[in-house]
Design a protein around this motif. Structure first.
Motif, mmCIF file in Angstrom:
data_model
loop_
_atom_site.group_PDB
_atom_site.id
_atom_site.type_symbol
_atom_site.label_atom_id
_atom_site.label_comp_id
_atom_site.label_asym_id
_atom_site.label_seq_id
_atom_site.Cartn_x
_atom_site.Cartn_y
_atom_site.Cartn_z
ATOM 1 N N ALA A 108 0.837 -1.208 0.000
ATOM 2 C CA ALA A 108 0.000 0.000 0.000
ATOM 3 C C ALA A 108 0.872 1.258 0.000
ATOM 4 O O ALA A 108 0.558 2.237 -0.709
ATOM 5 C CB ALA A 108 -0.920 0.002 1.213
ATOM 6 N N SER A 109 1.942 1.249 0.778
ATOM 7 C CA SER A 109 2.808 2.433 0.807
ATOM 8 C C SER A 109 3.535 2.612 -0.527
ATOM 9 O O SER A 109 3.755 3.742 -0.965
ATOM 10 C CB SER A 109 3.808 2.333 1.956
ATOM 11 N N ARG A 110 3.865 1.523 -1.203
ATOM 12 C CA ARG A 110 4.499 1.631 -2.525
ATOM 13 C C ARG A 110 3.513 2.151 -3.572
ATOM 14 O O ARG A 110 3.871 2.929 -4.448
ATOM 15 C CB ARG A 110 5.085 0.289 -2.938
ATOM 16 N N ALA A 111 2.244 1.743 -3.459
ATOM 17 C CA ALA A 111 1.217 2.261 -4.369
ATOM 18 C C ALA A 111 0.989 3.751 -4.116
ATOM 19 O O ALA A 111 0.783 4.527 -5.068
ATOM 20 C CB ALA A 111 -0.080 1.482 -4.202
ATOM 21 N N ASP A 112 1.032 4.164 -2.851
ATOM 22 C CA ASP A 112 0.906 5.591 -2.531
ATOM 23 C C ASP A 112 2.068 6.393 -3.110
ATOM 24 O O ASP A 112 1.879 7.527 -3.570
ATOM 25 C CB ASP A 112 0.846 5.800 -1.023
ATOM 26 N N LEU A 113 3.273 5.824 -3.077
ATOM 27 C CA LEU A 113 4.430 6.497 -3.672
ATOM 28 C C LEU A 113 4.228 6.696 -5.171
ATOM 29 O O LEU A 113 4.479 7.787 -5.697
ATOM 30 C CB LEU A 113 5.707 5.692 -3.422
ATOM 31 N N ALA A 114 3.751 5.667 -5.858
ATOM 32 C CA ALA A 114 3.521 5.791 -7.296
ATOM 33 C C ALA A 114 2.459 6.838 -7.594
ATOM 34 O O ALA A 114 2.600 7.624 -8.536
ATOM 35 C CB ALA A 114 3.112 4.445 -7.879
ATOM 36 N N THR A 115 1.421 6.889 -6.777
ATOM 37 C CA THR A 115 0.378 7.896 -6.956
ATOM 38 C C THR A 115 0.926 9.300 -6.714
ATOM 39 O O THR A 115 0.621 10.238 -7.461
ATOM 40 C CB THR A 115 -0.798 7.617 -5.995
ATOM 41 N N LEU A 116 1.766 9.439 -5.683
ATOM 42 C CA LEU A 116 2.368 10.733 -5.385
ATOM 43 C C LEU A 116 3.261 11.206 -6.528
ATOM 44 O O LEU A 116 3.205 12.373 -6.937
ATOM 45 C CB LEU A 116 3.172 10.649 -4.090
ATOM 46 N N VAL A 117 4.065 10.310 -7.062
ATOM 47 C CA VAL A 117 4.973 10.690 -8.149
ATOM 48 C C VAL A 117 4.188 11.079 -9.394
ATOM 49 O O VAL A 117 4.537 12.030 -10.085
ATOM 50 C CB VAL A 117 5.968 9.539 -8.444
ATOM 51 N N ARG A 118 3.107 10.379 -9.677
ATOM 52 C CA ARG A 118 2.288 10.715 -10.847
ATOM 53 C C ARG A 118 1.589 12.062 -10.686
ATOM 54 O O ARG A 118 1.302 12.732 -11.664
ATOM 55 C CB ARG A 118 1.268 9.611 -11.097
ATOM 56 N N SER A 119 1.343 12.467 -9.436
ATOM 57 C CA SER A 119 0.631 13.731 -9.213
ATOM 58 C C SER A 119 1.574 14.932 -9.138
ATOM 59 O O SER A 119 1.108 16.075 -9.107
ATOM 60 C CB SER A 119 -0.190 13.647 -7.920
ATOM 61 N N LEU A 120 2.896 14.713 -9.089
ATOM 62 C CA LEU A 120 3.837 15.829 -9.019
ATOM 63 C C LEU A 120 3.873 16.589 -10.339
ATOM 64 O O LEU A 120 3.728 15.994 -11.410
ATOM 65 C CB LEU A 120 5.242 15.313 -8.707
ATOM 66 N N PRO A 121 4.072 17.881 -10.292
ATOM 67 C CA PRO A 121 4.212 18.644 -11.536
ATOM 68 C C PRO A 121 5.525 18.262 -12.234
ATOM 69 O O PRO A 121 6.464 17.787 -11.592
ATOM 70 C CB PRO A 121 4.232 20.103 -11.071
ATOM 71 N N PRO A 122 5.601 18.479 -13.544
ATOM 72 C CA PRO A 122 6.796 18.091 -14.291
ATOM 73 C C PRO A 122 8.092 18.728 -13.785
ATOM 74 O O PRO A 122 9.149 18.125 -13.864
ATOM 75 C CB PRO A 122 6.503 18.546 -15.717
ATOM 76 N N ALA A 123 8.005 19.929 -13.230
ATOM 77 C CA ALA A 123 9.212 20.585 -12.710
ATOM 78 C C ALA A 123 9.787 19.813 -11.522
ATOM 79 O O ALA A 123 10.999 19.724 -11.351
ATOM 80 C CB ALA A 123 8.897 22.010 -12.305
ATOM 81 N N MET A 124 8.926 19.243 -10.700
ATOM 82 C CA MET A 124 9.394 18.477 -9.543
ATOM 83 C C MET A 124 9.928 17.114 -9.953
ATOM 84 O O MET A 124 10.927 16.657 -9.400
ATOM 85 C CB MET A 124 8.255 18.304 -8.533
ATOM 86 N N THR A 125 9.257 16.449 -10.869
ATOM 87 C CA THR A 125 9.740 15.131 -11.279
ATOM 88 C C THR A 125 11.033 15.255 -12.074
ATOM 89 O O THR A 125 11.819 14.325 -12.118
ATOM 90 C CB THR A 125 8.694 14.375 -12.116
#
Length: 164
Positions: free
Chosen positions: A67-84
């Motif tokens: 669950a925590s790994r799925a939350d990480l993937a969701t967080l990374v997908r929601s970051l703006p392109p400048a942050m990623t």
């Protein structure tokens, strides 16, 4: 007392590399450069291994559950392109896996270490040979400067490939 005039022999004789030594590159500038870069290989391989192991250990501690790994993937997908872009684009890597997280987080650091090492290793090899006086022996060998440079570059690329 007279001595006979004949062929004068000296103790030194010209040696050359055997056929198998030539096939394997032994006795060449390539092999000499490989021998000279052994310590650098050990140091850089250790640094890269430490980066990978520490990245894997940190990921395992921080994201122990699916669950925590799925939350990480969701967080990374929601970051703006400048942050990623700070870490590099994580996609198509799967950030929720150990390999994807290491590639995303420490991949740029490993690339930076490898590029700085390439510059320092080539220049320090030449500086070390000049300091020891062995560069003159290589330069006066019956080899062209282009061949010497290509063999040194090939040896360096071999060590980089071994580290990778």
């Amino acid at each position: 007392m007279t001595g006979g005039v004949g062929q004068v022999t000296t103790g030194a004789r010209l040696t050359s590399a055997s056929r198998w030594s030539r096939v394997y590159g032994l006795g060449t500038v390539y092999a000499k450069t490989l021998r000279d870069s052994r310590l650098a290989f050990i140091i850089v391989a250790g640094l890269v291994g430490a980066f990978l192991l520490s990245g894997g250990a940190a990921f395992g501690e921080a994201y122990a559950t699916p669950a925590s790994r799925a939350d990480l993937a969701t967080l990374v997908r929601s970051l703006p392109p400048a942050m990623t872009g700070l870490y590099g684009s994580p996609f198509p890597a799967q950030v929720e896996t150990l390999g994807g997280s290491i590639a995303w987080k420490t991949g740029a650091s490993i690339g930076l270490v490898a590029s700085i090492w390439s510059i320092l290793a080539l220049s320090s090899t030449l500086a070390g040979e000049a300091r020891r006086g062995s560069l003159e022996f290589v330069a006066v060998a019956p080899l062209g400067m282009r061949r010497i440079a290509l063999e040194k570059l090939a040896a360096h690329l071999t060590v980089v490939a071994l580290v990778v």
